[in-house]
Design a protein around this motif. Structure first.
Motif, PDB file in Angstrom:
ATOM      1  N   GLY A   1      39.695  53.791  67.568  1.00 38.26           N
ATOM      2  CA  GLY A   1      39.899  54.120  68.915  1.00 38.26           C
ATOM      3  C   GLY A   1      38.112  53.368  68.625  1.00 38.26           C
ATOM      4  N   GLY A   2      38.022  53.140  70.366  1.00 31.94           N
ATOM      5  CA  GLY A   2      37.035  53.204  70.347  1.00 31.94           C
ATOM      6  C   GLY A   2      35.752  54.077  70.073  1.00 31.94           C
ATOM      7  N   THR A   3      36.557  55.656  69.915  1.00 36.02           N
ATOM      8  CA  THR A   3      35.392  56.445  69.440  1.00 36.02           C
ATOM      9  C   THR A   3      34.887  56.531  67.809  1.00 36.02           C
ATOM     10  OG1 THR A   3      37.298  58.153  70.116  1.00 36.02           O
ATOM     11  CG2 THR A   3      36.229  58.759  68.656  1.00 36.02           C
TER      12      THR A   3
ATOM     13  N   TRP B   1      31.354  61.116  79.634  1.00 33.68           N
ATOM     14  CA  TRP B   1      32.696  61.742  77.699  1.00 33.68           C
ATOM     15  C   TRP B   1      32.493  62.499  77.204  1.00 33.68           C
ATOM     16  CZ3 TRP B   1      34.077  58.244  73.385  1.00 33.68           C
ATOM     17  CH2 TRP B   1      35.522  58.725  73.010  1.00 33.68           C
TER      18      TRP B   1
ATOM     19  N   ASN C   1      27.493  53.606  78.887  1.00 35.67           N
ATOM     20  CA  ASN C   1      29.478  53.846  79.193  1.00 35.67           C
ATOM     21  C   ASN C   1      29.187  52.882  80.677  1.00 35.67           C
ATOM     22  OD1 ASN C   1      31.969  56.183  80.307  1.00 35.67           O
ATOM     23  ND2 ASN C   1      32.032  54.125  79.373  1.00 35.67           N
TER      24      ASN C   1
ATOM     25  N   ASN D   1      33.237  56.482  82.136  1.00 41.95           N
ATOM     26  CA  ASN D   1      33.501  57.648  82.465  1.00 41.95           C
ATOM     27  C   ASN D   1      33.067  58.614  83.326  1.00 41.95           C
ATOM     28  OD1 ASN D   1      35.532  60.172  82.138  1.00 41.95           O
ATOM     29  ND2 ASN D   1      35.755  59.740  80.334  1.00 41.95           N
TER      30      ASN D   1
ATOM     31  N   ASP E   1      29.869  51.616  76.101  1.00 38.60           N
ATOM     32  CA  ASP E   1      30.886  51.733  75.663  1.00 38.60           C
ATOM     33  C   ASP E   1      31.471  51.089  77.180  1.00 38.60           C
ATOM     34  OD1 ASP E   1      33.427  52.735  75.336  1.00 38.60           O
ATOM     35  OD2 ASP E   1      31.652  54.778  74.812  1.00 38.60           O
TER      36      ASP E   1
ATOM     37  N   TYR F   1      37.010  51.395  79.683  1.00 38.98           N
ATOM     38  CA  TYR F   1      38.463  50.876  80.642  1.00 38.98           C
ATOM     39  C   TYR F   1      38.056  49.422  81.335  1.00 38.98           C
ATOM     40  CZ  TYR F   1      38.313  55.995  80.365  1.00 38.98           C
ATOM     41  OH  TYR F   1      38.703  57.527  79.477  1.00 38.98           O
TER      42      TYR F   1
ATOM     43  N   SER G   1      38.168  49.523  73.067  1.00 36.02           N
ATOM     44  CA  SER G   1      39.096  50.768  72.434  1.00 36.02           C
ATOM     45  C   SER G   1      40.462  50.016  73.191  1.00 36.02           C
ATOM     46  CB  SER G   1      38.959  51.059  73.390  1.00 36.02           C
ATOM     47  OG  SER G   1      39.694  52.247  73.073  1.00 36.02           O
TER      48      SER G   1
ATOM     49  N   SER H   1      43.221  51.428  73.304  1.00 42.65           N
ATOM     50  CA  SER H   1      43.888  52.666  73.544  1.00 42.65           C
ATOM     51  C   SER H   1      43.906  51.878  75.376  1.00 42.65           C
ATOM     52  CB  SER H   1      42.588  54.063  73.377  1.00 42.65           C
ATOM     53  OG  SER H   1      42.832  54.246  71.854  1.00 42.65           O
ATOM     54  N   LYS H   2      42.916  51.987  76.073  1.00 47.52           N
ATOM     55  CA  LYS H   2      43.302  51.890  77.075  1.00 47.52           C
ATOM     56  C   LYS H   2      44.273  50.180  77.893  1.00 47.52           C
ATOM     57  CE  LYS H   2      41.227  55.446  77.871  1.00 47.52           C
ATOM     58  NZ  LYS H   2      40.595  56.157  76.239  1.00 47.52           N
TER      59      LYS H   2
ATOM     60  N   ARG I   1      45.140  53.719  67.286  1.00 45.53           N
ATOM     61  CA  ARG I   1      43.877  54.353  67.415  1.00 45.53           C
ATOM     62  C   ARG I   1      42.943  52.895  66.640  1.00 45.53           C
ATOM     63  NH1 ARG I   1      42.376  56.957  69.576  1.00 45.53           N
ATOM     64  NH2 ARG I   1      40.471  57.704  68.649  1.00 45.53           N
TER      65      ARG I   1
HETATM   66  N1  PLP Z   1      34.237  56.199  75.689  1.00 42.01           N
HETATM   67  C1  PLP Z   1      35.396  56.744  77.182  1.00 42.01           C
HETATM   68  C2  PLP Z   1      34.335  56.886  78.112  1.00 42.01           C
HETATM   69  C3  PLP Z   1      36.697  57.322  76.576  1.00 42.01           C
HETATM   70  O1  PLP Z   1      36.681  57.738  77.751  1.00 42.01           O
HETATM   71  C4  PLP Z   1      37.022  56.892  75.702  1.00 42.01           C
HETATM   72  C5  PLP Z   1      38.485  57.991  75.560  1.00 42.01           C
HETATM   73  O2  PLP Z   1      39.018  58.683  76.640  1.00 42.01           O
HETATM   74  C6  PLP Z   1      36.932  55.835  74.346  1.00 42.01           C
HETATM   75  C7  PLP Z   1      36.025  55.714  74.235  1.00 42.01           C
HETATM   76  C8  PLP Z   1      37.225  55.837  73.305  1.00 42.01           C
HETATM   77  O3  PLP Z   1      38.854  56.495  73.152  1.00 42.01           O
HETATM   78  P1  PLP Z   1      39.287  56.063  71.760  1.00 42.01           P
HETATM   79  O4  PLP Z   1      38.999  56.134  71.203  1.00 42.01           O
HETATM   80  O5  PLP Z   1      41.448  56.421  72.566  1.00 42.01           O
HETATM   81  O6  PLP Z   1      39.627  54.573  72.281  1.00 42.01           O
END
Ligand code: PLP
Length: 411
Positions: A109-111, A135, A184, A189, A221, A224, A255, A257-258, A266
């Protein structure tokens, strides 16, 4: 009797207060008690269909289910991810807008991309520069790595607050010989702000100045980005990074994810960029070790799926994604038009998953409760109330801003 520490002394043992999930559950309870129609659930931060279901792009999951079992079962080709995936990340994300030297590391993920940057670029006790409204995970990552945080205020009226950004970076450099800043953008976010090209140019010019004093890492980051209203246009600002100095690096945290609506799979990536290949290689060497030491491998099926979707199902992917971009546009326009008409204040929204009402934290706390008493469930963020238009059908968005303003007037 004082319990001895079974975890390391330096880590805080205060549990995570998951403000989102607690409210999500309250909203669920309210729906059971009062019925779906009586409840507005603006808590969920994932994309939902108009029918109220999690949006899962067909092209993505058709691709995944079509992969050979052995591909799903396999380890990745290495700790930085598969070569075809890494190349595809560069092609898709940067869209030809960067001439910098670059490498990619696949991450969970981006995490994973954000975490490894925060973890590996600063020493304990140093300061990471974060947006004031953000975030929540950034702050937790800083805490887990024993870092201090310095926060820049995001807005000056409805523009990026360059003065605050400058001031916070300058103060941070007085204390330490390294600058790591998180931006970000686009689709911030939770406010939905996206910087203009001119604002990015100002940021880069300023950071170039900072880099005369010390190494600078810009962590961008872009979680989105694929739902930015401008789509390809929204990726053009990457070319501004071509002007970074020789003493600066950019890490772009991407990421799936989105972008692929595949939150649970992940997968994401850190794109490491600099003028000087030696900087990129230094980051890559350390990040690769960090990857091996923590998660080792990234989901092979998710990487293969990403490559397959972009190579073989691009038309479907674009069409499906655009449908949701249009929905986000529609939902956000309704909410904002009605908020404007009612005089309900929100942060400057350009695009993205959330609109955030602006208010101080005292009022926010009282208002958040009052909203729940009226069966409207939202998420508290620093200096605001987050409204997740990403998960609300148009029918629920209609009339909401006006109703929220009435409740605000009563608080
Ligand atoms: N960065 C921002 C601003 C986010 O809102 C999120 C997820 O909500 C992420 C990164 C990372 O998400 P993920 O680890 O699922 O890619």
């Amino acid at each position: 009797l004082k319990m001895t520490n079974f975890v390391k002394d330096s880590v805080s043992q205060t549990p995570i207060v998951d403000t989102v999930f607690a409210i999500v559950n309250k909203a669920k309870e309210a729906k059971k008690t009062y019925g779906e129609d009586a409840v507005t659930d603006a808590t969920i931060g994932s994309l939902y269909t108009e029918a109220g279901e999690l949006a899962a792009l067909d092209c993505v999951f058709d691709s995944l289910k079509n992969l050979d079992n052995k591909v799903l079962a396999s380890y990745a080709a290495g700790f930085t991810g598969n070569p075809d995936f890494r190349q595809k990340v560069i092609d898709w994300v940067l869209d030809g807008n960067s001439r910098l030297y670059k490498e990619v590391i696949a991450t969970p993920g981006g995490t994973g991309a954000v975490a490894m940057t925060i973890q590996e670029c600063l020493d304990p006790g140093q300061t990471v520069v974060l947006p004031e409204i953000a975030w929540g995970s950034y702050n937790l990552m800083a805490q887990m790595n024993n870092l201090e945080v310095a926060k820049y205020s995001l807005f000056d009226d409805d523009r990026f607050n360059m003065d605050s950004f400058r001031e916070v970076c300058t103060k941070t450099m007085e204390k330490q010989d390294k600058l790591v800043v998180v931006i970000n953008d686009p689709c911030h976010n939770p406010t939905g702000y996206s910087m203009t090209r001119e604002e990015w140019e100002e940021v880069i010019a300023f950071l170039n100045g900072c880099s005369k004093k010390c190494p600078v890492v810009l962590l961008n980051d872009i979680a989105y980005i694929d739902f930015a209203f401008g789509q390809k246009e929204a990726k053009k600002y990457f070319s501004v990074f071509d002007d970074i100095s020789d003493n600066m690096a950019v890490v772009v945290a991407f990421s799936l994810s989105k972008s692929m609506t595949s939150y649970g799979m992940r997968c994401g990536a850190a794109i490491l960029m600099a003028k000087n290949p030696e900087i990129v290689n230094q980051l890559k060497t350390v990040f690769e070790k960090d990857a091996r030491a923590t998660w080792s491998n990234v989901n092979n099926g998710a990487m293969a799926m990403f490559v397959d979707v972009l190579d073989n199902r691009l038309e479907d992917y674009d069409a499906e994604r655009q449908k949701y971009v249009a929905l986000l546009k529609e939902r956000s326009e309704i909410f904002r038009n009605e908020a404007d008409a009612a005089g309900l204040a929100y942060y400057p929204y350009r695009e993205g998953f959330f609109v955030t009402l602006s208010m101080d934290n005292d009022l926010r706390d009282r208002y958040h409760e009052a909203l729940m008493e009226n069966n409207i469930f939202t998420v508290k963020v620093n200096k605001g109330i987050r409204v997740a238009i990403c998960s609300m059908p148009v029918s629920k968005v209609k009339g909401l801003a006006g109703h929220m303003k009435e409740i605000l007037d009563e608080v």
